[in-house]
Motif scaffolding. Structure first.
Motif, PDB file in Angstrom:
ATOM      1  N   VAL A 192      19.826 -14.375 -46.281  1.00  0.00           N
ATOM      2  CA  VAL A 192      18.240 -15.550 -45.740  1.00  0.00           C
ATOM      3  C   VAL A 192      17.623 -14.672 -45.401  1.00  0.00           C
ATOM      4  N   LEU A 193      17.547 -13.136 -45.347  1.00  0.00           N
ATOM      5  CA  LEU A 193      17.051 -12.494 -45.041  1.00  0.00           C
ATOM      6  C   LEU A 193      16.029 -12.249 -46.553  1.00  0.00           C
ATOM      7  N   VAL A 194      16.014 -12.346 -48.209  1.00  0.00           N
ATOM      8  CA  VAL A 194      15.720 -12.255 -49.273  1.00  0.00           C
ATOM      9  C   VAL A 194      15.005 -13.392 -49.229  1.00  0.00           C
ATOM     10  N   ALA A 195      15.881 -14.578 -48.920  1.00  0.00           N
ATOM     11  CA  ALA A 195      14.980 -15.957 -49.268  1.00  0.00           C
ATOM     12  C   ALA A 195      13.981 -16.579 -47.949  1.00  0.00           C
ATOM     13  N   GLY A 196      14.520 -15.644 -46.965  1.00  0.00           N
ATOM     14  CA  GLY A 196      13.082 -15.719 -46.135  1.00  0.00           C
ATOM     15  C   GLY A 196      11.732 -15.051 -46.631  1.00  0.00           C
ATOM     16  N   SER A 197      11.883 -14.219 -46.908  1.00  0.00           N
ATOM     17  CA  SER A 197      11.016 -13.042 -47.486  1.00  0.00           C
ATOM     18  C   SER A 197      10.363 -13.677 -48.493  1.00  0.00           C
ATOM     19  N   LEU A 198      10.348 -14.000 -49.605  1.00  0.00           N
ATOM     20  CA  LEU A 198      10.700 -14.761 -50.339  1.00  0.00           C
ATOM     21  C   LEU A 198       9.972 -16.441 -50.429  1.00  0.00           C
ATOM     22  N   ALA A 199       9.592 -16.863 -49.312  1.00  0.00           N
ATOM     23  CA  ALA A 199       9.672 -18.358 -49.205  1.00  0.00           C
ATOM     24  C   ALA A 199       8.274 -17.361 -47.867  1.00  0.00           C
ATOM     25  N   SER A 200       8.269 -16.710 -47.582  1.00  0.00           N
ATOM     26  CA  SER A 200       7.504 -16.257 -46.281  1.00  0.00           C
ATOM     27  C   SER A 200       5.883 -15.664 -47.147  1.00  0.00           C
ATOM     28  N   SER A 201       6.329 -15.315 -48.683  1.00  0.00           N
ATOM     29  CA  SER A 201       5.611 -14.663 -49.181  1.00  0.00           C
ATOM     30  C   SER A 201       4.811 -15.571 -49.957  1.00  0.00           C
ATOM     31  N   ALA A 202       5.195 -16.706 -50.427  1.00  0.00           N
ATOM     32  CA  ALA A 202       4.837 -17.797 -51.333  1.00  0.00           C
ATOM     33  C   ALA A 202       3.995 -18.492 -50.854  1.00  0.00           C
ATOM     34  N   ALA A 203       4.775 -19.221 -48.599  1.00  0.00           N
ATOM     35  CA  ALA A 203       3.638 -20.158 -48.738  1.00  0.00           C
ATOM     36  C   ALA A 203       2.457 -19.252 -48.002  1.00  0.00           C
ATOM     37  N   GLY A 204       2.215 -17.711 -48.184  1.00  0.00           N
ATOM     38  CA  GLY A 204       1.601 -17.825 -47.527  1.00  0.00           C
ATOM     39  C   GLY A 204       0.425 -17.235 -49.015  1.00  0.00           C
ATOM     40  N   ALA A 205       0.812 -17.434 -50.375  1.00  0.00           N
ATOM     41  CA  ALA A 205       0.217 -17.182 -50.928  1.00  0.00           C
ATOM     42  C   ALA A 205      -0.579 -18.324 -51.337  1.00  0.00           C
ATOM     43  N   VAL A 211     -15.879 -22.391 -43.977  1.00  0.00           N
ATOM     44  CA  VAL A 211     -16.097 -21.013 -43.521  1.00  0.00           C
ATOM     45  C   VAL A 211     -15.532 -20.524 -42.740  1.00  0.00           C
ATOM     46  N   TYR A 212     -15.264 -20.745 -40.789  1.00  0.00           N
ATOM     47  CA  TYR A 212     -15.193 -19.872 -40.343  1.00  0.00           C
ATOM     48  C   TYR A 212     -13.484 -20.245 -39.771  1.00  0.00           C
ATOM     49  N   VAL A 213     -12.912 -20.857 -39.875  1.00  0.00           N
ATOM     50  CA  VAL A 213     -11.580 -22.119 -39.263  1.00  0.00           C
ATOM     51  C   VAL A 213     -10.778 -21.045 -41.109  1.00  0.00           C
ATOM     52  N   GLY A 214     -11.851 -21.568 -42.222  1.00  0.00           N
ATOM     53  CA  GLY A 214     -11.316 -21.144 -43.484  1.00  0.00           C
ATOM     54  C   GLY A 214     -11.014 -19.435 -43.142  1.00  0.00           C
ATOM     55  N   GLN A 215     -11.555 -18.661 -42.663  1.00  0.00           N
ATOM     56  CA  GLN A 215     -11.323 -16.913 -42.669  1.00  0.00           C
ATOM     57  C   GLN A 215      -9.935 -17.205 -41.554  1.00  0.00           C
ATOM     58  N   VAL A 216     -10.146 -18.183 -41.431  1.00  0.00           N
ATOM     59  CA  VAL A 216      -8.482 -17.600 -40.057  1.00  0.00           C
ATOM     60  C   VAL A 216      -7.200 -18.197 -40.640  1.00  0.00           C
ATOM     61  N   TRP A 217      -7.699 -19.013 -41.119  1.00  0.00           N
ATOM     62  CA  TRP A 217      -5.986 -19.741 -42.057  1.00  0.00           C
ATOM     63  C   TRP A 217      -5.969 -18.627 -43.161  1.00  0.00           C
ATOM     64  N   ALA A 218      -6.998 -18.083 -44.393  1.00  0.00           N
ATOM     65  CA  ALA A 218      -6.657 -17.342 -44.751  1.00  0.00           C
ATOM     66  C   ALA A 218      -5.961 -15.644 -44.172  1.00  0.00           C
ATOM     67  N   ILE A 219      -6.382 -14.854 -43.201  1.00  0.00           N
ATOM     68  CA  ILE A 219      -6.147 -14.179 -42.791  1.00  0.00           C
ATOM     69  C   ILE A 219      -4.331 -14.585 -42.298  1.00  0.00           C
ATOM     70  N   LEU A 220      -4.409 -15.972 -41.945  1.00  0.00           N
ATOM     71  CA  LEU A 220      -2.192 -15.981 -41.499  1.00  0.00           C
ATOM     72  C   LEU A 220      -1.978 -16.052 -42.911  1.00  0.00           C
ATOM     73  N   GLY A 221      -2.482 -17.051 -44.024  1.00  0.00           N
ATOM     74  CA  GLY A 221      -1.527 -16.362 -45.057  1.00  0.00           C
ATOM     75  C   GLY A 221      -1.424 -14.635 -45.554  1.00  0.00           C
ATOM     76  N   ALA A 222      -2.375 -14.456 -45.482  1.00  0.00           N
ATOM     77  CA  ALA A 222      -2.956 -12.696 -46.217  1.00  0.00           C
ATOM     78  C   ALA A 222      -1.217 -12.570 -44.614  1.00  0.00           C
ATOM     79  N   ILE A 223      -1.460 -12.588 -43.574  1.00  0.00           N
ATOM     80  CA  ILE A 223      -0.442 -11.845 -43.090  1.00  0.00           C
ATOM     81  C   ILE A 223       0.792 -12.426 -43.179  1.00  0.00           C
ATOM     82  N   LEU A 224       1.671 -13.466 -43.223  1.00  0.00           N
ATOM     83  CA  LEU A 224       2.315 -14.073 -44.168  1.00  0.00           C
ATOM     84  C   LEU A 224       3.308 -13.972 -44.970  1.00  0.00           C
ATOM     85  N   ILE A 225       2.221 -13.194 -46.298  1.00  0.00           N
ATOM     86  CA  ILE A 225       2.258 -12.438 -47.410  1.00  0.00           C
ATOM     87  C   ILE A 225       2.316 -10.832 -47.202  1.00  0.00           C
ATOM     88  N   GLY A 226       2.423 -10.598 -46.222  1.00  0.00           N
ATOM     89  CA  GLY A 226       2.229  -9.711 -45.618  1.00  0.00           C
ATOM     90  C   GLY A 226       4.099  -8.720 -44.840  1.00  0.00           C
TER      91      GLY A 226
END
Length: 124
Positions: free
Chosen positions: A15-28, A52-67
């Motif tokens: 579950v940890l491995v699958a959740g981590s892969l899913a989080s990285s994929a969704a963030g990407a 521009v401004y809301v897109g930056q917040v979504w991009a940061i959320l995607g980077a956090i999900l990848i992390g």
């Protein structure tokens, strides 16, 4: 007997491995989508504040999900490495014997002994 299942058969590990892969994929997906939308709008000169401004917040959320996904994968790898070095329970402690068993086995058979006087330290 080792009561813990092998790591490859552990459901929480997978579950940890699958959740981590899913989080990285969704963030990407989120990161690439929002950065692509922002780049297209800024290059064409039709960018709005929402893009521009809301897109930056979504991009940061995607980077956090990848992390978070990468951190989870690193934890899974560390868990696998630690599990490889863990000793089975049989090797940690010898089989337990009760003290009563030692007393019974160490006690001499009374019928085989002859009575002899007991010498204590004060009589010497």
């Amino acid at each position: 007997m080792n009561t813990r299942p092998r790591l490859t058969r552990s459901i929480p590990f997978w579950v940890l491995v699958a959740g981590s892969l899913a989080s990285s994929a969704a963030g990407a997906v989120v990161l690439i989508d929002k950065l692509g939308t922002m780049e297209t709008a800024l290059t064409a000169g039709t960018a709005t504040g929402v893009e521009v401004y809301v897109g930056q917040v979504w991009a940061i959320l995607g980077a956090i999900l990848i992390g978070v996904g990468v951190t989870g994968l690193l934890l899974a790898f560390a868990l696998g490495a630690l599990r490889a070095f863990a000793m089975p329970r049989e090797q940690l402690a010898p089989a337990t014997e009760t003290f009563a068993d030692e007393i019974e086995t160490d006690a001499p058979d009374e019928s085989a002994t002859t009575e002899q006087p007991v010498l204590d330290g004060a009589a010497r």
